[in-house]
Motif scaffolding. Sequence first.
Motif, short mmCIF file in Angstrom:
data_model
loop_
_atom_site.label_atom_id
_atom_site.label_comp_id
_atom_site.label_asym_id
_atom_site.label_seq_id
_atom_site.Cartn_x
_atom_site.Cartn_y
_atom_site.Cartn_z
N PHE A 47 53.34 44.36 31.44
CA PHE A 47 54.04 43.57 30.41
C PHE A 47 53.92 42.07 30.61
O PHE A 47 54.28 41.31 29.73
N ASP A 48 53.40 41.64 31.76
CA ASP A 48 53.34 40.20 32.01
C ASP A 48 51.91 39.72 32.25
O ASP A 48 51.43 38.84 31.55
N LEU A 49 51.21 40.30 33.21
CA LEU A 49 49.90 39.80 33.59
C LEU A 49 48.80 40.15 32.59
O LEU A 49 48.09 39.27 32.10
N PHE A 50 48.64 41.42 32.28
CA PHE A 50 47.51 41.84 31.43
C PHE A 50 47.52 41.18 30.05
O PHE A 50 46.45 40.73 29.60
N PRO A 51 48.67 41.07 29.37
CA PRO A 51 48.63 40.37 28.08
C PRO A 51 48.17 38.91 28.21
O PRO A 51 47.49 38.39 27.33
N LYS A 52 48.51 38.26 29.33
CA LYS A 52 48.12 36.87 29.51
C LYS A 52 46.64 36.74 29.89
O LYS A 52 46.05 35.68 29.69
N LEU A 53 46.07 37.79 30.44
CA LEU A 53 44.63 37.78 30.75
C LEU A 53 43.79 38.20 29.56
O LEU A 53 42.64 37.77 29.42
N ASN A 54 44.34 39.05 28.71
CA ASN A 54 43.57 39.59 27.59
C ASN A 54 43.04 38.52 26.65
O ASN A 54 41.88 38.53 26.27
N GLU A 55 43.90 37.60 26.24
CA GLU A 55 43.51 36.63 25.23
C GLU A 55 42.34 35.74 25.67
O GLU A 55 41.33 35.67 24.97
N PRO A 56 42.44 35.07 26.82
CA PRO A 56 41.31 34.20 27.18
C PRO A 56 40.03 34.95 27.55
O PRO A 56 38.95 34.38 27.48
N LEU A 57 40.14 36.23 27.93
CA LEU A 57 38.95 36.98 28.33
C LEU A 57 38.38 37.84 27.21
O LEU A 57 37.31 38.42 27.37
N ARG A 58 39.08 37.91 26.08
CA ARG A 58 38.64 38.76 24.97
C ARG A 58 37.26 38.35 24.47
O ARG A 58 36.98 37.19 24.24
N GLY A 59 36.38 39.33 24.35
CA GLY A 59 35.05 39.11 23.78
C GLY A 59 34.01 38.60 24.76
O GLY A 59 32.85 38.47 24.40
N ILE A 60 34.39 38.28 25.98
CA ILE A 60 33.43 37.78 26.95
C ILE A 60 32.74 38.96 27.64
O ILE A 60 33.40 39.91 28.05
N ARG A 61 31.43 38.89 27.73
CA ARG A 61 30.67 39.92 28.46
C ARG A 61 30.25 39.32 29.80
O ARG A 61 29.69 38.23 29.86
N PHE A 62 30.55 40.06 30.84
CA PHE A 62 30.23 39.60 32.19
C PHE A 62 28.99 40.35 32.68
O PHE A 62 28.86 41.55 32.47
N PRO A 63 28.08 39.65 33.34
CA PRO A 63 26.83 40.28 33.75
C PRO A 63 26.99 41.36 34.82
O PRO A 63 26.18 42.27 34.92
N ASN A 64 28.07 41.25 35.63
CA ASN A 64 28.30 42.26 36.67
C ASN A 64 29.76 42.20 37.13
O ASN A 64 30.51 41.30 36.73
N LEU A 65 30.16 43.16 37.95
CA LEU A 65 31.55 43.23 38.41
C LEU A 65 31.94 42.06 39.30
O LEU A 65 33.10 41.64 39.28
N ASP A 66 31.00 41.52 40.05
CA ASP A 66 31.32 40.38 40.91
C ASP A 66 31.74 39.17 40.08
O ASP A 66 32.72 38.49 40.39
#
Length: 109
Positions: A47-66
């Motif tokens: 209820f606190d962390l994930f919603p705050k991470l979702n917005e700025p990271l939405r739509g970004i594709r990362f080349p790898n897990l690192d």
Amino acid sequence: MLQNGVSILHDNARPHTGAPVVALLEKYGWKRLKHPPCSPDLSPPDFDLFPKLNEPLRGIRFPNLDVLNEEVSRMIRELNKDGVLCGIQALPKRWRSCMDKQGDYIEGL
């Protein structure tokens, strides 16, 4: 809060509700708080962390897990620096509300 002794809130996973764990918590006088099944209302990351991470990271594709790990770690440090991650302080109010509603979902608290 600490004057009332230790209260522990953990989910209903088998390792948390097994007889040895329950006996140990009782031995030390720790109060176990009820936890409704499948309740995202009581998990600070949900209820606190994930919603705050979702917005700025939405739509970004990362080349790898690192790279993903580095970016998420950076964002968490940034959020903590600004003091906006306050889910643990909100937990007592959310727990009371969830118990009052007999485990029903409490979106928008």
